[in-house]
Design a protein around this motif. Structure first.
Motif, PDB file in Angstrom:
ATOM      1  N   ILE A  61       0.852  -1.207   0.053  1.00 55.90           N
ATOM      2  CA  ILE A  61       0.073  -0.078   0.012  1.00 55.90           C
ATOM      3  C   ILE A  61       0.861   1.419  -0.090  1.00 55.90           C
ATOM      4  O   ILE A  61       1.681   1.281   0.840  1.00 55.90           O
ATOM      5  N   GLU A  62       0.405   2.075  -0.912  1.00 55.84           N
ATOM      6  CA  GLU A  62       1.143   3.478  -0.887  1.00 55.84           C
ATOM      7  C   GLU A  62       0.214   4.445  -1.755  1.00 55.84           C
ATOM      8  O   GLU A  62      -0.520   3.956  -2.410  1.00 55.84           O
ATOM      9  N   LYS A  63       0.402   5.668  -1.078  1.00 56.41           N
ATOM     10  CA  LYS A  63      -0.429   6.714  -1.559  1.00 56.41           C
ATOM     11  C   LYS A  63      -0.350   6.938  -3.268  1.00 56.41           C
ATOM     12  O   LYS A  63       1.014   6.870  -3.629  1.00 56.41           O
ATOM     13  N   GLY A  64      -1.123   7.152  -3.945  1.00 59.31           N
ATOM     14  CA  GLY A  64      -1.199   7.280  -5.329  1.00 59.31           C
ATOM     15  C   GLY A  64      -1.337   5.820  -6.071  1.00 59.31           C
ATOM     16  O   GLY A  64      -1.583   5.770  -7.356  1.00 59.31           O
ATOM     17  N   LYS A 105     -11.760   1.589 -11.391  1.00 63.51           N
ATOM     18  CA  LYS A 105     -10.444   1.862 -11.166  1.00 63.51           C
ATOM     19  C   LYS A 105     -10.493   2.995  -9.881  1.00 63.51           C
ATOM     20  O   LYS A 105     -11.619   3.477  -9.691  1.00 63.51           O
ATOM     21  N   GLY A 106      -9.509   2.696  -9.174  1.00 58.75           N
ATOM     22  CA  GLY A 106      -9.484   3.766  -7.940  1.00 58.75           C
ATOM     23  C   GLY A 106      -8.066   4.091  -7.634  1.00 58.75           C
ATOM     24  O   GLY A 106      -6.879   3.457  -8.016  1.00 58.75           O
ATOM     25  N   ASN A 107      -7.652   5.071  -6.769  1.00 61.67           N
ATOM     26  CA  ASN A 107      -6.366   5.481  -6.156  1.00 61.67           C
ATOM     27  C   ASN A 107      -6.187   5.435  -4.885  1.00 61.67           C
ATOM     28  O   ASN A 107      -7.290   5.957  -4.226  1.00 61.67           O
ATOM     29  N   ILE A 108      -5.290   5.005  -4.186  1.00 63.28           N
ATOM     30  CA  ILE A 108      -5.244   5.065  -2.695  1.00 63.28           C
ATOM     31  C   ILE A 108      -4.806   6.602  -2.479  1.00 63.28           C
ATOM     32  O   ILE A 108      -3.880   7.048  -3.033  1.00 63.28           O
ATOM     33  N   SER A 109      -5.762   7.317  -1.701  1.00 60.93           N
ATOM     34  CA  SER A 109      -5.510   8.584  -1.431  1.00 60.93           C
ATOM     35  C   SER A 109      -4.980   8.859   0.006  1.00 60.93           C
ATOM     36  O   SER A 109      -4.357  10.102   0.266  1.00 60.93           O
ATOM     37  N   SER A 110      -4.976   8.039   0.893  1.00 60.59           N
ATOM     38  CA  SER A 110      -4.493   8.282   2.358  1.00 60.59           C
ATOM     39  C   SER A 110      -4.358   6.938   3.147  1.00 60.59           C
ATOM     40  O   SER A 110      -5.046   5.902   2.577  1.00 60.59           O
ATOM     41  N   ILE A 111      -3.359   6.665   3.933  1.00 60.88           N
ATOM     42  CA  ILE A 111      -3.051   5.682   4.862  1.00 60.88           C
ATOM     43  C   ILE A 111      -3.041   6.247   6.207  1.00 60.88           C
ATOM     44  O   ILE A 111      -2.138   7.033   6.457  1.00 60.88           O
ATOM     45  N   SER A 112      -3.774   5.629   7.131  1.00 59.80           N
ATOM     46  CA  SER A 112      -3.645   6.086   8.291  1.00 59.80           C
ATOM     47  C   SER A 112      -2.187   5.925   9.083  1.00 59.80           C
ATOM     48  O   SER A 112      -1.425   4.808   8.785  1.00 59.80           O
ATOM     49  N   LYS A 113      -1.721   6.748  10.035  1.00 60.84           N
ATOM     50  CA  LYS A 113      -0.383   6.575  10.533  1.00 60.84           C
ATOM     51  C   LYS A 113      -0.510   5.945  11.897  1.00 60.84           C
ATOM     52  O   LYS A 113       0.510   5.473  12.374  1.00 60.84           O
ATOM     53  N   ILE A 170      -7.742   4.668   2.665  1.00 65.35           N
ATOM     54  CA  ILE A 170      -8.867   5.009   1.574  1.00 65.35           C
ATOM     55  C   ILE A 170      -8.614   5.183   0.144  1.00 65.35           C
ATOM     56  O   ILE A 170      -7.388   5.716  -0.267  1.00 65.35           O
ATOM     57  N   ILE A 171      -9.454   4.639  -0.573  1.00 62.92           N
ATOM     58  CA  ILE A 171      -9.326   4.765  -1.926  1.00 62.92           C
ATOM     59  C   ILE A 171     -10.422   5.434  -2.726  1.00 62.92           C
ATOM     60  O   ILE A 171     -11.649   5.112  -2.346  1.00 62.92           O
ATOM     61  N   ALA A 217     -17.702  -4.209  -1.923  1.00 59.35           N
ATOM     62  CA  ALA A 217     -16.819  -4.172  -2.863  1.00 59.35           C
ATOM     63  C   ALA A 217     -15.419  -5.048  -2.541  1.00 59.35           C
ATOM     64  O   ALA A 217     -15.189  -5.108  -1.406  1.00 59.35           O
ATOM     65  N   GLU A 218     -15.029  -5.637  -3.418  1.00 63.16           N
ATOM     66  CA  GLU A 218     -13.487  -6.113  -3.313  1.00 63.16           C
ATOM     67  C   GLU A 218     -12.469  -5.411  -3.760  1.00 63.16           C
ATOM     68  O   GLU A 218     -12.733  -5.089  -5.251  1.00 63.16           O
ATOM     69  N   VAL A 219     -11.395  -4.846  -3.348  1.00 62.38           N
ATOM     70  CA  VAL A 219     -10.561  -4.121  -3.733  1.00 62.38           C
ATOM     71  C   VAL A 219      -9.097  -4.980  -3.761  1.00 62.38           C
ATOM     72  O   VAL A 219      -8.674  -5.581  -3.058  1.00 62.38           O
ATOM     73  N   LYS A 220      -8.574  -4.731  -5.326  1.00 61.25           N
ATOM     74  CA  LYS A 220      -7.353  -5.661  -5.422  1.00 61.25           C
ATOM     75  C   LYS A 220      -6.303  -4.661  -5.826  1.00 61.25           C
ATOM     76  O   LYS A 220      -6.604  -3.728  -6.718  1.00 61.25           O
ATOM     77  N   ILE A 221      -5.144  -4.805  -5.235  1.00 60.81           N
ATOM     78  CA  ILE A 221      -4.132  -3.832  -5.427  1.00 60.81           C
ATOM     79  C   ILE A 221      -2.648  -4.940  -5.913  1.00 60.81           C
ATOM     80  O   ILE A 221      -2.557  -5.892  -5.008  1.00 60.81           O
ATOM     81  N   ILE A 222      -2.040  -4.510  -6.996  1.00 64.26           N
ATOM     82  CA  ILE A 222      -1.235  -5.274  -7.591  1.00 64.26           C
ATOM     83  C   ILE A 222      -0.048  -5.610  -6.366  1.00 64.26           C
ATOM     84  O   ILE A 222       0.534  -4.737  -5.739  1.00 64.26           O
ATOM     85  N   SER A 223       0.538  -6.784  -5.993  1.00 64.83           N
ATOM     86  CA  SER A 223       1.437  -7.062  -5.210  1.00 64.83           C
ATOM     87  C   SER A 223       2.683  -7.153  -6.194  1.00 64.83           C
ATOM     88  O   SER A 223       3.926  -6.506  -6.035  1.00 64.83           O
ATOM     89  N   ASN A 224       2.763  -8.220  -6.946  1.00 63.07           N
ATOM     90  CA  ASN A 224       4.046  -8.258  -7.961  1.00 63.07           C
ATOM     91  C   ASN A 224       3.553  -8.460  -9.301  1.00 63.07           C
ATOM     92  O   ASN A 224       2.338  -9.162  -9.662  1.00 63.07           O
ATOM     93  N   GLN A 225       4.274  -8.233 -10.290  1.00 60.13           N
ATOM     94  CA  GLN A 225       3.738  -8.372 -11.695  1.00 60.13           C
ATOM     95  C   GLN A 225       5.221  -8.682 -12.618  1.00 60.13           C
ATOM     96  O   GLN A 225       6.214  -7.929 -12.479  1.00 60.13           O
ATOM     97  N   VAL A 226       5.248 -10.023 -13.467  1.00 59.39           N
ATOM     98  CA  VAL A 226       6.254 -10.323 -14.199  1.00 59.39           C
ATOM     99  C   VAL A 226       5.535 -10.705 -15.512  1.00 59.39           C
ATOM    100  O   VAL A 226       4.564 -11.115 -15.369  1.00 59.39           O
ATOM    101  N   SER A 227       6.686 -10.673 -16.387  1.00 60.67           N
ATOM    102  CA  SER A 227       6.273 -10.963 -17.899  1.00 60.67           C
ATOM    103  C   SER A 227       7.420 -11.812 -18.552  1.00 60.67           C
ATOM    104  O   SER A 227       8.615 -11.691 -18.090  1.00 60.67           O
ATOM    105  N   GLY A 228       6.897 -12.665 -19.600  1.00 59.78           N
ATOM    106  CA  GLY A 228       7.859 -13.359 -20.160  1.00 59.78           C
ATOM    107  C   GLY A 228       8.496 -14.556 -19.564  1.00 59.78           C
ATOM    108  O   GLY A 228       9.645 -14.969 -19.619  1.00 59.78           O
TER     109      GLY A 228
END
Length: 292
Positions: A146-149, A164-172, A186-187, A201-212
């Motif tokens: 999780i990271e802002k943006g 689609k959505g974007n992470i706007s904030s994360i509690s400290k 918050i998304i 809703a189910e929120v999915k955020i990419i953890s890892n992504q590889v190709s080829g």
């Protein structure tokens, strides 16, 4: 009489022996089916996700209440009206104006003109339906994802739709629930008229992504007594043997093979091993997802 019975007995035993011999020869002639399933390693892409759940909320809502005892002279708006910040909503008999503090839609008008109300009475609400968000609880071990943006994909089962959505904030500061620390992310959602406040809703955020990469179904990978992964391949003589491999990320169905196997090679596995494939260690504590 005894000789006749003995003769019959030997004839029967002879027929049985012949039948057994013929059956054995027939069995030997039939091809023996290998106890293996097979699959070919392929080149592909793989994406894993962190998955969270939450409900749609508005980013802004104003509940208009009376600050003191007053009498309503005029209600300047009606339910469904769109107002801007600073719009006069209600005028009192004392000539005071109650204004909107946000931009939004008028809902839940609870009073009538000429009514006298006590301090703290809920008069109406102004809701911003154009800027919606989802709050999700994030395990402290998943904060690395999780990271802002960062972009998120939000799936709504009720309307069978993804946006689609974007992470706007994360509690400290975290909140401890049953011994586990959670943080709130918050998304912000992109505009979509079919999405309603309160929807789950189910929120999915990419953890890892590889190709080829070289990929295999998880069911084709086995583990030795030291929990090291291996596959079964045929050597030059056609004998099925073990081959150690190094694995990468997995999405619960497909796994990345970093070494020990090339794309196009055939891997063998037993049906028993396939059932045990569900024990393959996952790529993350909250990892779920699918092929890209």
């Amino acid at each position: 009489m005894k000789k006749h019975k003995s003769k019959v007995k030997w004839i029967i035993l002879g027929l049985v022996a012949v039948a057994v011999t013929v059956g054995g020869i027939t069995f030997l002639k039939e091809p023996t089916e290998l106890p293996y399933e097979s699959v070919v390693a392929q080149t592909g892409d793989l994406t894993t996700y962190y998955s969270f759940t939450g409900n749609v909320e508005t980013t802004d809502r104003q509940t208009v209440t009376s600050e003191k005892m007053m009498q309503i002279s005029e209600i300047k708006v009606k339910e469904g009206d769109l107002v801007k910040e600073g719009t006069v909503l209600i005028r009192t008999t004392a000539g005071e104006d109650i204004k909107s503090k946000i931009q939004g839609e008028i809902v839940n008008i609870n009073i009538e003109e000429k009514a006298q109300v006590m301090a703290g009475t809920k008069l109406l609400e102004v809701v911003d339906y154009n800027n919606l968000q989802i709050k999700v609880k994030v395990d402290e071990y998943d904060l690395t994802a999780i990271e802002k943006g960062k972009e998120a994909t939000i799936k709504f089962g009720a309307i069978n739709k993804e946006i689609k959505g974007n992470i706007s904030s994360i509690s400290k500061e975290g909140q401890i629930i049953n011994g586990v620390t959670f943080f709130t992310a918050i998304i912000d959602l992109e505009d979509d008229e079919s999405v309603r406040i309160g929807m789950s809703a189910e929120v999915k955020i990419i953890s890892n992504q590889v190709s080829g990469i070289v990929t295999l179904p998880i069911t084709a990978v086995q583990f030795d007594e030291n929990n090291k992964p291996y596959v079964l391949k045929k050597d030059e003589s056609g004998t099925v043997t073990r081959a150690e491999i190094a694995t990468g990320i997995n999405d619960g169905i497909v796994v990345e093979v970093k070494s020990g196997l090339e794309s196009g090679e055939t891997v063998y596995y037993t049906k028993t091993a396939a059932k045990e494939g569900t024990k393959f260690p996952s790529g993350g504590m909250n990892n779920t997802g699918g092929d890209d």
